[in-house]
Design an enzyme around this catalytic site. Structure first.
Site, PDB file in Angstrom:
ATOM      1  N   ASP A  36      45.023  -5.964   8.829  1.00  0.00           N
ATOM      2  CA  ASP A  36      44.250  -7.206   8.743  1.00  0.00           C
ATOM      3  C   ASP A  36      42.842  -7.055   9.321  1.00  0.00           C
ATOM      4  O   ASP A  36      42.182  -8.035   9.659  1.00  0.00           O
ATOM      5  CB  ASP A  36      44.997  -8.345   9.445  1.00  0.00           C
ATOM      6  CG  ASP A  36      45.186  -8.083  10.945  1.00  0.00           C
ATOM      7  OD1 ASP A  36      44.964  -6.934  11.369  1.00  0.00           O
ATOM      8  OD2 ASP A  36      45.550  -9.032  11.661  1.00  0.00           O
ATOM      9  N   HIS A 240      27.701  14.590  -2.339  1.00  0.00           N
ATOM     10  CA  HIS A 240      28.032  13.425  -1.514  1.00  0.00           C
ATOM     11  C   HIS A 240      28.877  13.846  -0.313  1.00  0.00           C
ATOM     12  O   HIS A 240      29.916  13.259  -0.039  1.00  0.00           O
ATOM     13  CB  HIS A 240      28.756  12.367  -2.358  1.00  0.00           C
ATOM     14  CG  HIS A 240      27.877  11.725  -3.378  1.00  0.00           C
ATOM     15  ND1 HIS A 240      28.375  11.048  -4.471  1.00  0.00           N
ATOM     16  CD2 HIS A 240      26.525  11.657  -3.488  1.00  0.00           C
ATOM     17  CE1 HIS A 240      27.372  10.593  -5.200  1.00  0.00           C
ATOM     18  NE2 HIS A 240      26.238  10.943  -4.618  1.00  0.00           N
ATOM     19  N   ASP A 257      20.294  12.956   3.584  1.00  0.00           N
ATOM     20  CA  ASP A 257      20.120  11.892   2.588  1.00  0.00           C
ATOM     21  C   ASP A 257      20.563  10.607   3.266  1.00  0.00           C
ATOM     22  O   ASP A 257      21.757  10.358   3.433  1.00  0.00           O
ATOM     23  CB  ASP A 257      20.972  12.190   1.350  1.00  0.00           C
ATOM     24  CG  ASP A 257      20.715  11.211   0.207  1.00  0.00           C
ATOM     25  OD1 ASP A 257      20.193  10.123   0.458  1.00  0.00           O
ATOM     26  OD2 ASP A 257      21.084  11.541  -0.945  1.00  0.00           O
ATOM     27  N   ASP A 268      16.064   4.858   0.313  1.00  0.00           N
ATOM     28  CA  ASP A 268      16.902   5.997  -0.066  1.00  0.00           C
ATOM     29  C   ASP A 268      16.022   7.246  -0.023  1.00  0.00           C
ATOM     30  O   ASP A 268      15.171   7.448  -0.900  1.00  0.00           O
ATOM     31  CB  ASP A 268      17.454   5.762  -1.479  1.00  0.00           C
ATOM     32  CG  ASP A 268      18.506   6.782  -1.891  1.00  0.00           C
ATOM     33  OD1 ASP A 268      18.769   7.709  -1.121  1.00  0.00           O
ATOM     34  OD2 ASP A 268      19.058   6.641  -3.005  1.00  0.00           O
ATOM     35  N   HIS A 347      22.975  16.330 -11.673  1.00  0.00           N
ATOM     36  CA  HIS A 347      22.771  14.876 -11.653  1.00  0.00           C
ATOM     37  C   HIS A 347      21.423  14.515 -12.260  1.00  0.00           C
ATOM     38  O   HIS A 347      20.577  15.377 -12.517  1.00  0.00           O
ATOM     39  CB  HIS A 347      22.887  14.331 -10.218  1.00  0.00           C
ATOM     40  CG  HIS A 347      21.895  14.902  -9.247  1.00  0.00           C
ATOM     41  ND1 HIS A 347      20.595  14.476  -9.156  1.00  0.00           N
ATOM     42  CD2 HIS A 347      22.038  15.866  -8.292  1.00  0.00           C
ATOM     43  CE1 HIS A 347      19.969  15.144  -8.195  1.00  0.00           C
ATOM     44  NE2 HIS A 347      20.821  16.001  -7.661  1.00  0.00           N
ATOM     45  N   HIS A 351      17.160   6.793  -9.910  1.00  0.00           N
ATOM     46  CA  HIS A 351      17.819   5.539 -10.255  1.00  0.00           C
ATOM     47  C   HIS A 351      16.974   4.393  -9.730  1.00  0.00           C
ATOM     48  O   HIS A 351      16.123   4.559  -8.847  1.00  0.00           O
ATOM     49  CB  HIS A 351      19.233   5.485  -9.645  1.00  0.00           C
ATOM     50  CG  HIS A 351      19.286   5.767  -8.171  1.00  0.00           C
ATOM     51  ND1 HIS A 351      18.961   4.838  -7.207  1.00  0.00           N
ATOM     52  CD2 HIS A 351      19.613   6.894  -7.481  1.00  0.00           C
ATOM     53  CE1 HIS A 351      19.088   5.363  -6.003  1.00  0.00           C
ATOM     54  NE2 HIS A 351      19.474   6.627  -6.131  1.00  0.00           N
ATOM     55  N   HIS A 358      21.890   1.810  -6.015  1.00  0.00           N
ATOM     56  CA  HIS A 358      21.784   2.041  -7.458  1.00  0.00           C
ATOM     57  C   HIS A 358      21.624   0.660  -8.070  1.00  0.00           C
ATOM     58  O   HIS A 358      22.594  -0.010  -8.402  1.00  0.00           O
ATOM     59  CB  HIS A 358      23.018   2.768  -7.994  1.00  0.00           C
ATOM     60  CG  HIS A 358      23.066   4.206  -7.595  1.00  0.00           C
ATOM     61  ND1 HIS A 358      22.951   5.240  -8.493  1.00  0.00           N
ATOM     62  CD2 HIS A 358      23.167   4.805  -6.384  1.00  0.00           C
ATOM     63  CE1 HIS A 358      23.014   6.399  -7.859  1.00  0.00           C
ATOM     64  NE2 HIS A 358      23.144   6.155  -6.568  1.00  0.00           N
ATOM     65  N   GLU A 382      14.495  12.350  -7.286  1.00  0.00           N
ATOM     66  CA  GLU A 382      15.286  13.207  -6.404  1.00  0.00           C
ATOM     67  C   GLU A 382      15.876  14.439  -7.095  1.00  0.00           C
ATOM     68  O   GLU A 382      17.093  14.589  -7.184  1.00  0.00           O
ATOM     69  CB  GLU A 382      16.410  12.391  -5.778  1.00  0.00           C
ATOM     70  CG  GLU A 382      17.235  11.577  -6.775  1.00  0.00           C
ATOM     71  CD  GLU A 382      18.339  10.788  -6.097  1.00  0.00           C
ATOM     72  OE1 GLU A 382      19.144  11.404  -5.371  1.00  0.00           O
ATOM     73  OE2 GLU A 382      18.401   9.570  -6.307  1.00  0.00           O
ATOM     74  N   TYR A 386      21.518  23.332  -6.346  1.00  0.00           N
ATOM     75  CA  TYR A 386      22.691  23.531  -5.501  1.00  0.00           C
ATOM     76  C   TYR A 386      23.397  24.801  -5.956  1.00  0.00           C
ATOM     77  O   TYR A 386      23.991  24.836  -7.036  1.00  0.00           O
ATOM     78  CB  TYR A 386      23.629  22.326  -5.604  1.00  0.00           C
ATOM     79  CG  TYR A 386      22.883  21.007  -5.521  1.00  0.00           C
ATOM     80  CD1 TYR A 386      22.598  20.428  -4.297  1.00  0.00           C
ATOM     81  CD2 TYR A 386      22.432  20.371  -6.680  1.00  0.00           C
ATOM     82  CE1 TYR A 386      21.890  19.237  -4.207  1.00  0.00           C
ATOM     83  CE2 TYR A 386      21.727  19.182  -6.610  1.00  0.00           C
ATOM     84  CZ  TYR A 386      21.456  18.612  -5.376  1.00  0.00           C
ATOM     85  OH  TYR A 386      20.750  17.437  -5.302  1.00  0.00           O
ATOM     86  N   ARG A 410      17.591  19.251  -1.882  1.00  0.00           N
ATOM     87  CA  ARG A 410      17.229  18.029  -2.626  1.00  0.00           C
ATOM     88  C   ARG A 410      16.069  17.372  -1.880  1.00  0.00           C
ATOM     89  O   ARG A 410      16.037  17.363  -0.638  1.00  0.00           O
ATOM     90  CB  ARG A 410      18.420  17.066  -2.720  1.00  0.00           C
ATOM     91  CG  ARG A 410      18.107  15.790  -3.494  1.00  0.00           C
ATOM     92  CD  ARG A 410      19.356  15.016  -3.906  1.00  0.00           C
ATOM     93  NE  ARG A 410      20.129  14.472  -2.803  1.00  0.00           N
ATOM     94  CZ  ARG A 410      21.300  14.937  -2.400  1.00  0.00           C
ATOM     95  NH1 ARG A 410      21.842  15.997  -2.996  1.00  0.00           N
ATOM     96  NH2 ARG A 410      21.948  14.377  -1.390  1.00  0.00           N
ATOM     97  N   GLU A 412      13.915  13.687  -2.062  1.00  0.00           N
ATOM     98  CA  GLU A 412      13.972  12.363  -2.694  1.00  0.00           C
ATOM     99  C   GLU A 412      12.972  11.418  -2.061  1.00  0.00           C
ATOM    100  O   GLU A 412      12.895  11.290  -0.844  1.00  0.00           O
ATOM    101  CB  GLU A 412      15.378  11.783  -2.550  1.00  0.00           C
ATOM    102  CG  GLU A 412      15.534  10.373  -3.090  1.00  0.00           C
ATOM    103  CD  GLU A 412      16.922   9.824  -2.878  1.00  0.00           C
ATOM    104  OE1 GLU A 412      17.305   8.883  -3.584  1.00  0.00           O
ATOM    105  OE2 GLU A 412      17.634  10.338  -1.979  1.00  0.00           O
TER     106      GLU A 412
END
Length: 438
Positions: A36, A240, A257, A268, A347, A351, A358, A382, A386, A410, A412
């Site tokens: 809960d 991710h 990131d 972002d 990718h 975005h 997003h 971005e 990799y 990366r 971005e």
């Protein structure tokens, strides 16, 4: 903070588009973490965009055709006993006084009161979502009105999604929205710059995460806009990665990131830099290739240019670079068309960004026509590469030498489309090689 006048203007804009229809919006559900124990409540973005109302168990109705009640809220009533446990409620009267509702009712009266706002509408605007129970509520009311239509001669003959209308509205940010985003960016920029100075050999990834997220909250942000990625060494090749448990070593690359949410508006940002001060020769080659791809992609974020152009630009720069390094071989047009670069770059290049990380908004208009950039839109740019330890090339492509394996990069930035070009909102975080090594 967004004013009630701006929320009202948004509702008026939407109502001008739905004509004789009635639009229904449901608040976000309360999510349970375990047993809960609940997650912190986060309002549905469309609901918040139109109302600014930040409580659960609420429904907003827009009925431009109604003689008296064009904007109606159904909310949880005041209840001192329950508020001791779960916090203060706005209540029915507060919904009118503070949020400008023409009428407000307890949420328990929804079934009784909702039909009066639907019976003269020519259609219902509602996005069927994850709340199956409420989906069924709307469908049941619609079906009842359809059955009685022959006797009354009025009623909604169709249900239509609100998404196409709201996505277009939300895509172009107002000056006040941009103020909120600039604040989210400013906090996130400072957190990234602090993290780069704090990160040293021997630190754990979670320590960097803690420093970043401390700054978010200390500066007034709601917290992270998304789970912070602090990925060192080979972890930088996991898009991710959120475990954030590894101890960093001299010579690692660290990919961060992370961005914060401020008044529900998001930043972002991604940066990749060496732990211990200097890129290795191979790390620097990959880093500079990604940086070049990003810089050329950002140059394509211009009013009137198609959305896909900045991605296509980044892909071409990356493919050319990988071919020069002997990591891809063959005809460049074929490599791009058949996406043989995907083991290295899997990718898209960006975005929309706004109330959601997003953010709401279409990328294509039909199968062939891409959305074109307009002033006031914000997009992330971005690109990355990799080269994981277990990476396997596409059949017919060169084997990948060991020297490159374990390098993930990366970069971005958040980019605002302006009348004359673009503005890199996140330019306050360094990204040139000499800056990242200082």
């Amino acid at each position: 903070m967004i004013s009630q006048a701006e929320y009202r203007q948004r509702r008026e804009q939407l109502m001008s588009q739905i004509g004789q229809g009635t639009a229904i919006f449901r608040s976000a559900p309360v999510a349970v973490m375990h047993n809960d124990v609940e997650y912190n409540f986060r309002q549905d973005s469309d609901f918040f965009y139109l109302t600014g109302f930040n409580e659960a168990e609420a429904v907003a109705v827009l009925a431009p055709h109604h003689a008296e009640h064009r904007f109606v809220l159904f909310v949880q009533p005041k209840d001192p006993e329950k508020e001791v446990w779960t916090g203060y409620r706005t209540g029915v009267e507060g919904a009118k006084e503070r949020y400008g509702a023409d009428e407000a009712y307890p949420i328990t009266e929804l079934e009784e009161k909702l039909p009066q706002y639907l019976e003269k509408a020519d259609r219902i605007y509602y996005q069927l979502g994850r709340d199956r129970h409420f989906n069924q509520t709307v469908l049941t009311h619609w079906q009842k009105l359809m059955r009685t239509y022959p006797k009354r001669g009025t009623g909604p003959m169709a249900i239509e999604s609100t998404n196409p209308l709201l996505q277009k509205m939300r895509l172009v940010k107002s000056p006040t929205e941009l103020e909120m985003m600039r604040q989210a960016v400013a906090i996130s920029v400072d957190a990234h710059n602090h993290a780069r100075k704090f990160a040293q050999p021997g630190c754990y990834e979670y320590q960097i995460q803690a420093e970043i997220e401390y700054m978010f909250r200390q500066r007034g942000a709601l917290g992270p806009a998304y789970p912070s990625i602090v990925a060192s060494g080979v972890n930088s090749c996991i898009l991710h990665y959120v475990e954030n448990t590894r101890q960093m070593e001299t010579g690692d690359l660290l990919l961060i990131d992370a961005g914060c949410a401020y008044q529900y508006y998001n930043a972002d940002i991604t940066r990749t830099f060496p732990i211990g001060g200097k890129f290795s020769g191979d790390q620097r080659i990959i880093y500079e290739l990604v940086l070049k791809a990003q810089q050329e992609a950002i140059a394509q974020v211009q009013p009137g240019k198609p959305y896909n152009l900045f991605h296509d630009t980044a892909v071409r720069v990356l493919v050319e670079g990988l071919m020069d390094l002997g990591l891809l071989a063959g005809d460049i047009e074929e490599i791009i068309k058949e996406e043989k670069y995907k083991p290295f770059y899997m990718h898209r290049t960006g975005h929309w960004l706004g109330l959601d990380v997003h953010d709401s908004g279409v990328y294509k208009n039909g199968e062939e026509s891409w959305q074109t950039f307009e002033p006031g839109q914000v997009v992330t740019v971005e690109p990355g590469l990799y080269i994981g330890l277990d990476i396997k090339p596409v059949e017919g492509q060169p084997e990948i030498p060991e020297r490159w394996r374990g390098i993930g990069v990366r970069i971005e930035d958040d980019v605002l489309v302006t009348e004359s070009g673009n503005e890199v909102l996140t330019a306050g975080v360094p990204k040139l090689v000499e800056e990242m090594e200082s």
